[in-house]
Design a protein around this motif. Structure first.
Motif, PDB file in Angstrom:
ATOM      1  N   CYS A 198      -1.955  -3.150   7.294  1.00 33.79           N
ATOM      2  CA  CYS A 198      -1.247  -1.877   7.467  1.00 33.79           C
ATOM      3  C   CYS A 198      -1.828  -0.793   6.563  1.00 33.79           C
ATOM      4  O   CYS A 198      -1.805   0.404   6.912  1.00 33.79           O
ATOM      5  CB  CYS A 198       0.242  -2.062   7.184  1.00 33.79           C
TER       6      CYS A 198
ATOM      7  N   THR B 130      -0.414   2.739   8.027  1.00 39.40           N
ATOM      8  CA  THR B 130       0.923   2.441   8.519  1.00 39.40           C
ATOM      9  C   THR B 130       1.788   1.923   7.379  1.00 39.40           C
ATOM     10  O   THR B 130       1.362   1.052   6.615  1.00 39.40           O
ATOM     11  CB  THR B 130       0.851   1.391   9.647  1.00 39.40           C
ATOM     12  N   ASP B 131       2.999   2.446   7.263  1.00 38.84           N
ATOM     13  CA  ASP B 131       3.930   1.969   6.242  1.00 38.84           C
ATOM     14  C   ASP B 131       4.495   0.615   6.660  1.00 38.84           C
ATOM     15  O   ASP B 131       4.796   0.399   7.837  1.00 38.84           O
ATOM     16  CB  ASP B 131       5.068   2.976   6.053  1.00 38.84           C
TER      17      ASP B 131
ATOM     18  N   THR C 164      14.321   5.047   6.702  1.00 35.68           N
ATOM     19  CA  THR C 164      13.028   5.503   7.223  1.00 35.68           C
ATOM     20  C   THR C 164      13.184   6.817   7.980  1.00 35.68           C
ATOM     21  O   THR C 164      12.352   7.732   7.839  1.00 35.68           O
ATOM     22  CB  THR C 164      12.426   4.436   8.157  1.00 35.68           C
TER      23      THR C 164
ATOM     24  N   TYR D  48      11.512  10.571   6.995  1.00 28.57           N
ATOM     25  CA  TYR D  48      10.771  11.459   7.896  1.00 28.57           C
ATOM     26  C   TYR D  48      11.487  12.784   8.125  1.00 28.57           C
ATOM     27  O   TYR D  48      10.985  13.634   8.870  1.00 28.57           O
ATOM     28  CB  TYR D  48      10.565  10.766   9.255  1.00 28.57           C
TER      29      TYR D  48
ATOM     30  N   SER E 200       6.921  10.719  14.848  1.00 24.40           N
ATOM     31  CA  SER E 200       6.841   9.476  14.079  1.00 24.40           C
ATOM     32  C   SER E 200       7.355   8.322  14.929  1.00 24.40           C
ATOM     33  O   SER E 200       8.154   8.523  15.843  1.00 24.40           O
ATOM     34  CB  SER E 200       7.668   9.575  12.789  1.00 24.40           C
TER      35      SER E 200
ATOM     36  N   ILE F 158       8.755   4.124  14.764  1.00 22.43           N
ATOM     37  CA  ILE F 158       9.209   2.956  14.011  1.00 22.43           C
ATOM     38  C   ILE F 158       9.180   1.745  14.931  1.00 22.43           C
ATOM     39  O   ILE F 158       9.827   1.750  15.982  1.00 22.43           O
ATOM     40  CB  ILE F 158      10.633   3.154  13.470  1.00 22.43           C
TER      41      ILE F 158
ATOM     42  N   ASN G  58       3.024   9.591  11.934  1.00 23.92           N
ATOM     43  CA  ASN G  58       3.523   8.584  11.006  1.00 23.92           C
ATOM     44  C   ASN G  58       4.013   7.359  11.769  1.00 23.92           C
ATOM     45  O   ASN G  58       4.641   7.489  12.820  1.00 23.92           O
ATOM     46  CB  ASN G  58       4.690   9.135  10.183  1.00 23.92           C
TER      47      ASN G  58
ATOM     48  N   THR H 161       5.852   3.377  10.951  1.00 26.13           N
ATOM     49  CA  THR H 161       6.396   2.380  10.038  1.00 26.13           C
ATOM     50  C   THR H 161       6.651   1.082  10.798  1.00 26.13           C
ATOM     51  O   THR H 161       7.259   1.105  11.872  1.00 26.13           O
ATOM     52  CB  THR H 161       7.709   2.854   9.401  1.00 26.13           C
TER      53      THR H 161
END
Length: 235
Positions: A56, A61-62, A78, A82, A168, A170, A228, A230
């Motif tokens: 990651c 990537t988080d 998270t 953001y 973003s 997730i 972004n 995650t």
């Protein structure tokens, strides 16, 4: 959907190859060397998670690891990180199993968040909502440790736009979905087909945020997709 002129096309192709057309099934060869199965062979799920976490960093990537009980809180943290005001999420049956249905209901009634669950009945309006959303959320169906790739089986309840159009993204990754690499993911899709398990026509392999590089190899993140990303691995 009917296939027109297939026999004529295949016969012409065989003629240009200088051989008779094969009309019976071709047996898959057994190769004496198959290195694709040796990568990370025998690795435990925890070892695969370590590989995923390390990669990651490479794909910008988080990475977060949490429990099923804490997942809703981690997702909200998270979202807050953001500074998101609008969310779109898949209408996944796992939302109930992982407690995300209640979390999404809370978001929907919170004045500071605009929450939308993918709704097949409104068709392309979902894409319009996804384009304006700050964050998209969906579950990974298979996760490739070696490359840091989530596999998304997109269907009427889980549109591709969720991972592509918001600013973003997730990905919720159940621990048991993690496999060593593309080899195992492709085999699982093939085995599902052989066993009569329906696979969606769209299976997307997503590796972190969108990246693009010019001829001088200057990397730009977020050119044609989320800026972004995650990954949240759930024990």
């Amino acid at each position: 959907m009917p296939i027109h002129n297939r026999d004529k096309f295949l016969s012409n192709l065989a003629a240009n190859l200088g051989r008779p057309r094969k009309t019976e099934g071709v047996e898959r060869p057994e190769y004496s060397v198959q290195p694709q199965y040796e990568v990370l062979q025998g690795a435990s799920q925890d070892e695969l998670i370590d590989v995923l976490e390390k990669h990651c960093e490479v794909i910008h990537t988080d990475f977060v690891r949490t429990s099923k009980q804490e997942l809703p809180n981690v997702v909200r943290q998270t979202i807050d990180r953001y500074a998101a005001k609008s969310i779109i999420a898949s209408n996944d049956k796992r939302n109930v199993e992982y407690g995300m249905d209640q979390a999404y209901n809370q978001y929907e009634y919170a004045e500071e968040l605009d929450m939308h669950i993918w709704d097949a009945s409104i068709g392309k309006e979902n894409q319009v909502i996804a384009e304006k959303a700050d964050v998209g959320i969906s579950f990974s169906d298979m996760t490739l440790a070696e490359s840091g790739t989530v596999t998304l089986k997109n269907d009427k309840n889980n549109g591709r736009s969720i991972s592509l159009m918001p600013k973003s993204y997730i990905a919720i990754i159940p621990k048991e979905t993690i496999v060593p690499r593309m080899t195992q993911a492709a085999k699982q899709i093939h085995d599902d087909h052989v066993n009569g398990i329906e696979t969606p026509s769209s299976v997307c392999f997503v590796t972190g945020p969108s990246n693009s590089a010019d001829i001088e190899m200057n990397l730009i993140v977020g050119v044609h997709g989320p800026v972004n990303v995650t990954y949240i691995v759930v024990d």
